[in-house]
Structures are given as C-alpha cells and as structure tokens.
Design an enzyme around this catalytic site. Structure first.
Site, mmCIF file in Angstrom:
data_model
loop_
_atom_site.group_PDB
_atom_site.id
_atom_site.type_symbol
_atom_site.label_atom_id
_atom_site.label_comp_id
_atom_site.label_asym_id
_atom_site.label_seq_id
_atom_site.Cartn_x
_atom_site.Cartn_y
_atom_site.Cartn_z
ATOM 1 C CD GLU A 174 48.290 30.523 51.660
ATOM 2 O OE1 GLU A 174 48.237 30.658 52.895
ATOM 3 O OE2 GLU A 174 47.625 29.687 51.039
ATOM 4 C CD GLN A 182 75.298 17.774 44.043
ATOM 5 O OE1 GLN A 182 74.458 18.458 43.466
ATOM 6 N NE2 GLN A 182 76.540 17.649 43.608
ATOM 7 C CB ALA A 241 48.445 44.548 44.858
ATOM 8 N N GLY A 286 72.936 12.608 38.429
ATOM 9 C CA GLY A 286 72.260 12.899 37.175
ATOM 10 C C GLY A 286 70.830 12.403 37.131
#
Length: 389
Positions: free
Chosen positions: A363, A336, A133, A340
């Site tokens: 939520e 991006q 649930a 790296g």
C-alpha cells in the site's frame, strides 16, 4: 487544543483492549505452533466465532455506515481500535466490513456483492497489482475486450491480499489502451465461478497473498463497477481509504514489543546485574519510547484530518512512512535485547520482525511515500508548518 479522549472514545478503546487481552492474546501460543507447522494461525471458523463474539457487544462493521448495520465509527476512533488489535499478532479483524468502493455499486450489485460481504457470507479481494505494475499502478496490462454485451478479461494480478480465499474480485483491466489510466481502465466484479484461478505466493511472513490468473474470463456488462473507463479513480479511492490504519496497527505491535523488551531487560542478568542497568539497553528503550509517541500523534493527526473532511493524503503518507521505518527499527532493537532467544521461533519477536517488514512495501512503498510528501511540499500543496500554519 485537547489531547485527551472523549468518554465514548475511552470506553470503546477500553472494550477492545479487554477483548484483545481476554480473547485474542491467549491464542498466541497455538497460533505460533500452527504457523511453525506452516498452517493458518486461525481457521476461518475460528475467526468467524471470534467476530460473532465481538458482535454480541456491538462490534460489527467498525466503519460500515449505520444504514448497513455497522458502527459507522470515525477515523480517530477506528485508529484507536487498530492500535489495540495490533498489540497481538493473531490475525484477527472485526467482521461486518466491505471494501469502500463496493458502495459505488448499483442496487442490483449491492444485493449480490455488498450486502453479502458485510454479512460475512461472501469474501472479496482487490486486484490491481501486476508483475510489472506495483507502485506504478498506471502500468497495468491486464485487458478486457468487449464481445457483444460481455467483456473478456485476460491477464495476471499478483500479491493480492485475500486472493486465495475470495469468491469474487474487484479486478481492474485496460479497456482502452490509448487512454490507459486516463479514462481507459475499468473495474469489474468477477465471481471465481466465472473461471479465474488463484495461486498461493509464499513469502517471508505469514501473510499469504495470491496471483490471480484470467484466461478468457467472460464477464457480463452488468458486472462493471461504476462506469466504463473510470476504474482507475475507484482504485485510487480504495488505496487511499485508510492508509493511516497500517501504522496504527504497527503502533500497537511496537507498544507490546517494547513492553516485552522492558521485561527482558529487568530479568536478564549478565555480569551480576540486570541488563536494564546497561546504558546501551536504556538508550534502545528510550529511543523506542520517543518514536512510539511520535508515531502515535502522526497517526492520530492523520485520522483527525480524515474526520475533518480535509485532504489527508499528505498526512497519511507521513504517518505511513514514519511508521514503517520506525516500527522496523524498534522491532530490531527488541530482538537485540532478547539476544539469541529473540531470533528463535519460541518467542513472537522474530514473527513480528517479518510481519513489520511488509509495512515498508505494501500500500505504498517508503519511496512512494517520500515522493508524495516531497511533491506536495515542492508544489505548495503542503507546508512544513503543518496544519497549524
């Protein structure tokens, strides 16, 4: 129509901005180090110390009514504060708050739960989500059966924020299976000392939710919050208390991230010139700036509707949906641009990347927000013409 801030709003916003810059952001390197070592970013004592420092300037219980010692700020001003707090990933929040449904407690319960929570002496958690649930909150199966004047609770809750630290919980259990959510769910205030236990759930982020396990936990009838069978109504009041604050905090993070991306673009040189000169980078920054501005007004509009006393659910869903989707697109672009290094844990970009991904789930998932928005339009409860008609 006035798009400016009042003098009070600007003063309060600026104080929080300064507090974040001077007290919160300097902690970031140590917080990152601790989190890399799988430790909490802030200890409870450190968080309390920061909260008390803010309290010295009157920042305590931001939305707590003044009669309980809080600031009693409105939704718009609270949203502005959340934006500023969002400019750092350090898990700080102002002290002096309590869950909104605790104000439905009777006087005896307020003395035992509400007032100590506001004072920072007790910690609560809201427990409705279960393994079966989540978005479908009406499907809860945790049960409570009456035994004399007591109730016996059995079941499990999951992904409970603050569940590992709380000393009491507001747990929702089925007390009349035939009625279910339509008059058959009750909210109980249950101390940890009553016998429930929590189990840490490891996630991709630094957020550490809990599973709560109830095995024949006995609760006196005096610990029923509100009325028997009316718990689901309280749950919906909790869930809808301030959904606009989630994208507000994400907005602050996006502002900070794009500022970092601009700095990287201006200093990172490839093929003899800064990458800021590359059209691909410029478009990333431009798209992000447009989306940040759109999110700002969606958040503030939703908060404004709250302050006006109107039904804000539709507008909060729009802000939550847009904020979740766009914040994830923005942080992806920023990573991006950093290349790296953005992927490493030397910088906080990947940390924000993981944190902001949660915004599309908790939520109210993206899918639930879309369902809410579409239903409101189809049933005529809202119009694409917006509040201006």
């Amino acid at each position: 129509m006035d798009f400016g801030l009042s003098e009070e709003e600007r003063e309060v916003r600026d104080w929080v901005r300064t507090f974040v810059r001077k007290e919160i952001q300097p902690l970031e390197p140590e917080v990152l180090r601790r989190e890399r070592a799988h430790q909490p970013g802030l200890t409870r004592d450190e968080l309390t110390s920061l909260q008390l420092k803010a309290k010295e300037s009157g920042f305590w219980g931001v939305q707590t009514p003044e009669e309980y010692g809080g600031m009693g700020l409105g939704a718009v001003l609270t949203a502005l504060l959340e934006v500023e707090l969002g400019r750092s990933f350090v898990p700080f929040r102002f002290g002096g708050d309590a869950d909104n449904i605790l104000y439905f407690a009777n006087e005896e319960q307020k003395q035992r739960y509400l007032l100590p929570t506001i004072a920072g002496e007790r910690r609560s958690c809201f427990a409705i989500t279960e393994p079966g649930a989540g978005s479908d909150a009406k499907a809860i199966r945790c049960s409570a059966r009456q035994d004399g004047t007591d109730w016996i609770i059995n079941g499990e809750k999951t992904f409970i924020t603050g569940g590992n630290e709380a000393d009491f919980t507001m747990v929702f259990a089925v007390t009349d299976k035939a009625k279910g959510a339509d008059g058959g769910v009750t909210c109980f205030l249950v101390d940890r000392a009553a016998g429930w236990r929590s189990e840490y759930i490891d996630t991709m982020g630094e957020w550490g939710p809990a599973a709560l396990v109830f095995e024949d936990v006995r609760v006196p009838k005096e610990n029923i919050l509100g009325e028997v069978g009316r718990g689901f109504e309280l749950a919906m009041k909790w869930i809808g208390r301030g959904r606009y604050l989630l994208p507000a905090r994400a907005l602050g993070g996006c502002e900070r991230l794009v500022e970092m991306a601009i700095g990287q673009a201006n200093t990172r040189v490839t093929f003899g010139e800064p990458i800021a000169n590359r059209q691909a980078i410029q478009w990333m920054l431009a798209d992000s700036a447009v989306e940040i501005e759109a999110l700002r007004w969606l958040v503030l509009h939703a908060a404004w509707v709250v302050d006006q006393g109107g039904d804000s659910r539709h507008w909060q869903s729009i802000a939550k949906l847009y904020g979740g989707v766009k914040a994830n697109e923005i942080v992806d672009r920023v990573l991006q641009i950093h290349g790296g290094m953005g992927y490493t844990r030397e910088l906080p970009v990947e940390r924000w990347y993981r944190e902001l991904r949660l915004l599309r789930i908790y939520e109210g998932t993206d899918e639930i927000q879309r369902r809410t928005i579409a239903r409101n339009l189809i049933k005529g409860h809202a119009s694409v013409s917006g509040t201006l008609g």
